[in-house]
Design a protein around this motif. Structure first.
Motif, mmCIF file in Angstrom:
data_model
loop_
_atom_site.group_PDB
_atom_site.id
_atom_site.type_symbol
_atom_site.label_atom_id
_atom_site.label_comp_id
_atom_site.label_asym_id
_atom_site.label_seq_id
_atom_site.Cartn_x
_atom_site.Cartn_y
_atom_site.Cartn_z
ATOM 1 N N SER A 1 -2.869 -9.223 -0.270
ATOM 2 C CA SER A 1 -2.125 -9.343 -1.529
ATOM 3 C C SER A 1 -2.057 -7.980 -2.201
ATOM 4 N N CYS B 1 2.989 -9.553 -4.990
ATOM 5 C CA CYS B 1 2.656 -10.458 -6.099
ATOM 6 C C CYS B 1 3.443 -10.085 -7.359
ATOM 7 N N THR C 1 0.003 -15.436 -8.417
ATOM 8 C CA THR C 1 -0.933 -14.415 -7.949
ATOM 9 C C THR C 1 -2.237 -15.041 -7.479
ATOM 10 N N ALA D 1 -1.726 -16.416 -4.085
ATOM 11 C CA ALA D 1 -1.698 -15.343 -3.088
ATOM 12 C C ALA D 1 -3.112 -14.912 -2.726
#
Length: 317
Positions: free
Chosen positions: A71, A186, A194, A197
């Motif tokens: 991420s 993100c 987020t 993720a």
């Protein structure tokens, strides 16, 4: 040991000199180089000789069995998350790794710069309606899971979706064996997207603008990562911080030194992404930096970061 697994191990370990491996294994010169660069087949007898040498250096058939899911996170906008996602993904793909980029930002900038403006099927469709996770071929070794503003509906509906924060992880589970790296762009927020993720990820990369307003936000990012480790993904790692939009002046130099002194237990990459006009030009053209100007200093910044990142991962492993 298959040729695919052998070459995957060699790509993941750039410190291993191909010429030395060929010499140790007693196989003809250029055997591995031609396999890497020209897709030449390595004879079975040479693979057998190579197997014992690679095992000595840590080879295991399960070592790179599943993709590393990364991420790219920062809740501040304009720090280069999308550019970092696209450029790192392209650089890794050029090295022969199989890459999937996931656009998890409702703004859809990653999809746009990779040429997917109005996706017929997008990430939101899979997260909400259980359709197959979308994958669009962009280039050799490089695929994209696109998004646009419809993804904002997912954020609003997370509270009513069963297993909301884990839906992304579950939707991409079948893709892990098909790729070497999955990189998630993100949104500029520590929101539910987020969190989902990070719940699906092996690790995080944090692009950081060397300005005090961005640096002050680091504590919020650390805090959110600690929450995710506690409640969603205990194995989540922080791969490190990469400075972006760096200017050659005393202010940026001072802030970089401050971060390096204060952040002791997290990798600060030596490679820096400079503040260069080509990045702005490529955004206006809705193109990745490598497509816009492959030989530019801007593209070189990400090649250097990619090289350092791959080498660093070998230390981590």
């Amino acid at each position: 040991m298959t040729q695919e697994l052998a070459l995957k191990f060699i790509r993941h370990n750039p410190a291993l000199l191909v010429s030395s491996l060929e010499k140790e294994a007693g196989i003809p010169r250029q055997t591995i180089t031609r396999a890497l660069n020209e897709n030449r087949a390595i004879p079975e007898k040479h693979l057998e000789l190579l197997f014992s040498i690679l095992t000595k250096y840590g080879y295991s058939p399960t070592l790179y069995q599943n993709a590393r899911v990364i991420s790219v996170v920062n809740h501040k906008g304009g720090v280069g998350k999308t550019t970092t996602t696209a450029s790192l993904g392209e650089a890794l793909a050029k090295k022969g790794f199989k890459i999937l980029l996931i656009d998890l930002d409702p703004q859809g900038n990653l999809s746009q710069i990779l040429g997917v403006d109005m996706p017929e099927v997008q990430v939101a469709d899979s997260l909400i309606d259980n359709v197959e996770f979308p994958v669009v071929k962009i280039d050799d070794n490089l695929d994209l899971s696109p998004s646009d503003i419809d993804l904002a509906n997912v954020e609003m509906r997370f509270h009513e979706l069963t297993g909301g924060e884990f839906r992304l992880k579950n939707r991409i589970a079948h893709l892990l064996s098909k790729y070497d790296y999955i990189v998630i762009d993100c949104p500029p927020s520590l929101n539910k997207l987020t969190l989902s993720a990070m719940a699906a990820s092996t690790s995080c990369i944090i692009p950081l603008l060397p300005e005090m307003s961005a640096v002050k936000g680091l504590n919020s990012i650390w805090g959110k990562i600690m929450e995710v480790r506690k409640d969603l993904n205990a194995a989540l790692q922080i791969d490190g911080v990469v400075f972006t939009m760096v200017k050659k002046n005393t202010v940026h130099d001072g802030i970089k030194n401050y971060v390096k002194e204060e952040v002791k237990n997290i990798k600060i990459f030596d490679a820096e992404i400079k503040h260069l006009i080509d990045f702005q030009k490529s955004q206006i053209a809705q193109n990745s930096i490598s497509k816009f100007s492959h030989d530019s200093e801007a593209a070189k910044c990400y090649w250097e970061f990619c090289d350092e990142y791959i080498s660093y991962l070998q230390i981590v492993k």
